[in-house]
Write a protein that holds these residues in place. Structure first.
Motif, mmCIF file in Angstrom:
data_model
loop_
_atom_site.group_PDB
_atom_site.id
_atom_site.type_symbol
_atom_site.label_atom_id
_atom_site.label_comp_id
_atom_site.label_asym_id
_atom_site.label_seq_id
_atom_site.Cartn_x
_atom_site.Cartn_y
_atom_site.Cartn_z
ATOM 1 N N HIS A 238 13.380 29.316 6.464
ATOM 2 C CA HIS A 238 14.757 28.913 6.099
ATOM 3 C C HIS A 238 15.575 28.452 7.305
ATOM 4 O O HIS A 238 16.442 27.605 7.182
ATOM 5 C CB HIS A 238 15.516 30.021 5.350
ATOM 6 C CG HIS A 238 14.925 30.393 4.041
ATOM 7 N ND1 HIS A 238 15.539 31.238 3.137
ATOM 8 C CD2 HIS A 238 13.743 30.053 3.462
ATOM 9 C CE1 HIS A 238 14.772 31.400 2.064
ATOM 10 N NE2 HIS A 238 13.677 30.697 2.246
ATOM 11 N N ASP A 239 15.332 29.038 8.470
ATOM 12 C CA ASP A 239 16.072 28.693 9.693
ATOM 13 C C ASP A 239 15.509 27.464 10.380
ATOM 14 O O ASP A 239 16.162 26.890 11.242
ATOM 15 C CB ASP A 239 15.933 29.842 10.716
ATOM 16 C CG ASP A 239 17.072 30.823 10.570
ATOM 17 O OD1 ASP A 239 18.062 30.478 9.922
ATOM 18 O OD2 ASP A 239 16.952 31.936 11.107
ATOM 19 N N GLY A 240 14.282 27.130 10.048
ATOM 20 C CA GLY A 240 13.603 26.063 10.759
ATOM 21 C C GLY A 240 13.090 26.539 12.100
ATOM 22 O O GLY A 240 13.354 27.655 12.540
ATOM 23 N N GLY A 241 12.336 25.689 12.762
ATOM 24 C CA GLY A 241 11.783 26.013 14.073
ATOM 25 C C GLY A 241 10.847 24.914 14.514
ATOM 26 O O GLY A 241 10.352 24.133 13.690
ATOM 27 N N TYR A 242 10.634 24.830 15.817
ATOM 28 C CA TYR A 242 9.745 23.788 16.338
ATOM 29 C C TYR A 242 9.157 24.226 17.673
ATOM 30 O O TYR A 242 9.842 24.841 18.495
ATOM 31 C CB TYR A 242 10.506 22.466 16.548
ATOM 32 C CG TYR A 242 9.708 21.484 17.368
ATOM 33 C CD1 TYR A 242 8.704 20.723 16.780
ATOM 34 C CD2 TYR A 242 9.912 21.359 18.737
ATOM 35 C CE1 TYR A 242 7.928 19.860 17.535
ATOM 36 C CE2 TYR A 242 9.135 20.504 19.509
ATOM 37 C CZ TYR A 242 8.153 19.747 18.909
ATOM 38 O OH TYR A 242 7.380 18.916 19.657
ATOM 39 N N SER A 243 7.895 23.861 17.897
ATOM 40 C CA SER A 243 7.283 24.030 19.212
ATOM 41 C C SER A 243 6.025 23.175 19.284
ATOM 42 O O SER A 243 5.333 22.994 18.271
ATOM 43 C CB SER A 243 6.907 25.492 19.454
ATOM 44 O OG SER A 243 6.428 25.661 20.775
ATOM 45 N N GLU A 244 5.760 22.656 20.459
ATOM 46 C CA GLU A 244 4.481 21.984 20.695
ATOM 47 C C GLU A 244 3.567 22.990 21.368
ATOM 48 O O GLU A 244 3.932 23.595 22.373
ATOM 49 C CB GLU A 244 4.673 20.757 21.585
ATOM 50 C CG GLU A 244 3.376 20.002 21.827
ATOM 51 C CD GLU A 244 3.544 18.783 22.733
ATOM 52 O OE1 GLU A 244 2.509 18.172 23.090
ATOM 53 O OE2 GLU A 244 4.690 18.451 23.101
ATOM 54 N N ASP A 245 2.383 23.197 20.805
ATOM 55 C CA ASP A 245 1.485 24.205 21.370
ATOM 56 C C ASP A 245 0.705 23.631 22.569
ATOM 57 O O ASP A 245 0.796 22.436 22.863
ATOM 58 C CB ASP A 245 0.585 24.807 20.270
ATOM 59 C CG ASP A 245 -0.500 23.865 19.762
ATOM 60 O OD1 ASP A 245 -0.953 22.986 20.523
ATOM 61 O OD2 ASP A 245 -0.912 24.014 18.593
ATOM 62 N N PRO A 246 -0.062 24.467 23.287
ATOM 63 C CA PRO A 246 -0.754 24.001 24.500
ATOM 64 C C PRO A 246 -1.782 22.897 24.247
ATOM 65 O O PRO A 246 -2.206 22.219 25.164
ATOM 66 C CB PRO A 246 -1.450 25.262 25.031
ATOM 67 C CG PRO A 246 -0.742 26.399 24.397
ATOM 68 C CD PRO A 246 -0.244 25.916 23.088
ATOM 69 N N PHE A 247 -2.176 22.723 22.966
ATOM 70 C CA PHE A 247 -3.165 21.705 22.639
ATOM 71 C C PHE A 247 -2.515 20.431 22.090
ATOM 72 O O PHE A 247 -3.188 19.557 21.548
ATOM 73 C CB PHE A 247 -4.193 22.267 21.646
ATOM 74 C CG PHE A 247 -5.058 23.329 22.271
ATOM 75 C CD1 PHE A 247 -6.301 23.028 22.789
ATOM 76 C CD2 PHE A 247 -4.601 24.645 22.364
ATOM 77 C CE1 PHE A 247 -7.090 24.005 23.378
ATOM 78 C CE2 PHE A 247 -5.385 25.635 22.956
ATOM 79 C CZ PHE A 247 -6.635 25.309 23.466
ATOM 80 N N GLY A 248 -1.190 20.357 22.195
ATOM 81 C CA GLY A 248 -0.485 19.141 21.787
ATOM 82 C C GLY A 248 -0.204 19.032 20.300
ATOM 83 O O GLY A 248 0.189 17.966 19.816
ATOM 84 N N VAL A 249 -0.404 20.124 19.552
ATOM 85 C CA VAL A 249 -0.074 20.114 18.118
ATOM 86 C C VAL A 249 1.407 20.467 17.965
ATOM 87 O O VAL A 249 1.881 21.456 18.527
ATOM 88 C CB VAL A 249 -0.941 21.126 17.333
ATOM 89 C CG1 VAL A 249 -0.576 21.105 15.849
ATOM 90 C CG2 VAL A 249 -2.427 20.819 17.527
ATOM 91 N N HIS A 250 2.130 19.652 17.201
ATOM 92 C CA HIS A 250 3.553 19.886 16.960
ATOM 93 C C HIS A 250 3.714 20.760 15.718
ATOM 94 O O HIS A 250 3.278 20.380 14.632
ATOM 95 C CB HIS A 250 4.283 18.556 16.757
ATOM 96 C CG HIS A 250 4.190 17.646 17.946
ATOM 97 N ND1 HIS A 250 5.075 17.715 18.996
ATOM 98 C CD2 HIS A 250 3.299 16.656 18.252
ATOM 99 C CE1 HIS A 250 4.756 16.792 19.895
ATOM 100 N NE2 HIS A 250 3.672 16.144 19.476
ATOM 101 N N HIS A 251 4.334 21.922 15.880
ATOM 102 C CA HIS A 251 4.559 22.847 14.761
ATOM 103 C C HIS A 251 6.017 22.712 14.316
ATOM 104 O O HIS A 251 6.935 23.028 15.075
ATOM 105 C CB HIS A 251 4.258 24.281 15.187
ATOM 106 C CG HIS A 251 2.815 24.497 15.512
ATOM 107 N ND1 HIS A 251 1.911 25.017 14.602
ATOM 108 C CD2 HIS A 251 2.100 24.239 16.640
ATOM 109 C CE1 HIS A 251 0.710 25.069 15.169
ATOM 110 N NE2 HIS A 251 0.801 24.609 16.400
ATOM 111 N N VAL A 252 6.205 22.223 13.090
ATOM 112 C CA VAL A 252 7.549 21.996 12.556
ATOM 113 C C VAL A 252 7.763 22.898 11.346
ATOM 114 O O VAL A 252 7.033 22.804 10.354
ATOM 115 C CB VAL A 252 7.731 20.520 12.121
ATOM 116 C CG1 VAL A 252 9.144 20.293 11.600
ATOM 117 C CG2 VAL A 252 7.428 19.573 13.265
#
Length: 342
Positions: free
Chosen positions: A280-294
């Protein structure tokens, strides 16, 4: 309502390929506004349907319509079950989705299982497995009937995989079944609390009843599909109700065995993005392998004067999320070996 323009100067360096829509946690119910379980977050049960209508109108009138829309789970709220309104509410939301001029792919979240059994969902309009892409001569990429997952290709060289994050779960499963007993044992093995929805005192707070996990069978299937995509130099977008990367999510919202899912994904080159809802709050990070987590912001906690959906514009070297309302814009560059060589 903020109405940000489509892709701007940032995208002029490469050729636009296609787009897709994303929306999460609509959680519609014919109820007055309420609050979350902690009582500190407003929930707009009725207005969520108006937000959905607004998103659909936007997608239908875009100059270049999206190839598809990803609905990331929790389409109606669990309160519907209490008021015996589950089927009526689902029908109302699904009729709204019928106004959409492009295919919609539905993931299943915990609120689906508060309202319906897995068996019911399998035979409902929320099952979009029929939209899957059959890879001829690769039977190992055909998903089993034991979980709700499939893959599809909205544009050449781009494969989307929809995962079943409640494949391991005590929700929506017959309590007399071996599967239920197995999942209850996993849950209680990590969560000694009498209230299984409480993460209090847990070293692994994701082990609560409103989450679930991925069976080894599903992870093996995911591995086969990703192997195929690696071999064929495809890019892959993965979709799940539950997030799997701690840096992008509150730890209490992660899939039970998120590490197992990450291990499979990280053993392949092809995955560029992982979309989830649930937080519900959302979130984002790019992991060490270059995968974007949205993790997409939830419609249910979006005030009437805002919005919560996005359109992802896809290019040979990146994806650009153009958010509406609470959903921020993001530029997601592919790791170098994943850039298309046209």
């Amino acid at each position: 309502m903020d109405d940000k323009p489509g892709p701007g100067p940032l995208s002029e360096t490469s050729e636009f390929l296609f787009s897709f829509g994303v929306i999460a946690d609509i959680q519609y119910a014919d109820l007055e506004d309420g609050y979350n379980f902690q009582g500190n977050r407003r929930r707009y049960y009725r207005h969520s349907l108006l937000h959905l209508q607004g998103a659909i109108e936007h997608w239908n009138t875009e100059g270049s319509p999206p190839r598809c829309v990803l609905q990331l789970g929790d389409i109606i709220d669990g309160y519907n079950a209490q008021y015996k309104a589950s089927e009526k509410s689902l029908e109302l939301v699904m009729n709204t989705f019928q106004m959409l001029k492009v295919p919609v792919h539905h993931t299943w979240g915990n609120h689906e299982f508060y309202n319906f059994s897995r068996n019911y969902l399998t035979n409902s309009k929320l099952n979009t497995k029929f939209l899957e892409d059959q890879i001829v001569h690769h039977p190992e990429t055909v998903p089993s009937e034991n979980y709700y997952a499939y893959h599809f290709v909205p544009f050449p060289q781009f494969r989307f995989i929809l995962l079943d994050a409640y494949d391991l779960s005590v929700l929506g499963v017959d309590q007399s079944s071996a599967k239920y007993q197995q999942c209850l044992k996993i849950l209680k093995g990590h969560n000694p609390n009498s209230e299984l929805n409480s993460p209090q005192g847990l070293s692994e707070p994701q082990f609560v009843q409103f989450n679930g996990g991925f069976s080894q069978e599903q992870l093996n299937w995911l591995n086969e599909v990703l192997t195929f995509s690696d071999t064929n130099q495809e890019k892959v977008v993965i979709v799940s109700h539950l997030p799997i990367y701690p840096e992008a999510s509150d730890s209490v919202c992660l899939a039970w065995n998120y590490r197992d899912a990450l291990a499979v994904i990280w053993s392949h080159r092809c995955v560029v993005c992982f979309f989830a809802g649930h937080t519900h709050d959302g979130g984002y990070s790019e992991d060490p392998f270059g995968v974007h987590h949205v993790n997409l912001e939830g419609v249910i906690e979006t005030a009437p004067d805002s919005q919560a959906f996005g359109t992802v514009y896809v290019y040979p070297d990146k994806m650009m999320l153009k958010g509406r309302g609470r959903v921020p814009d993001r530029i997601m560059n592919y790791k170098r070996e994943n850039t298309f060589r046209c």
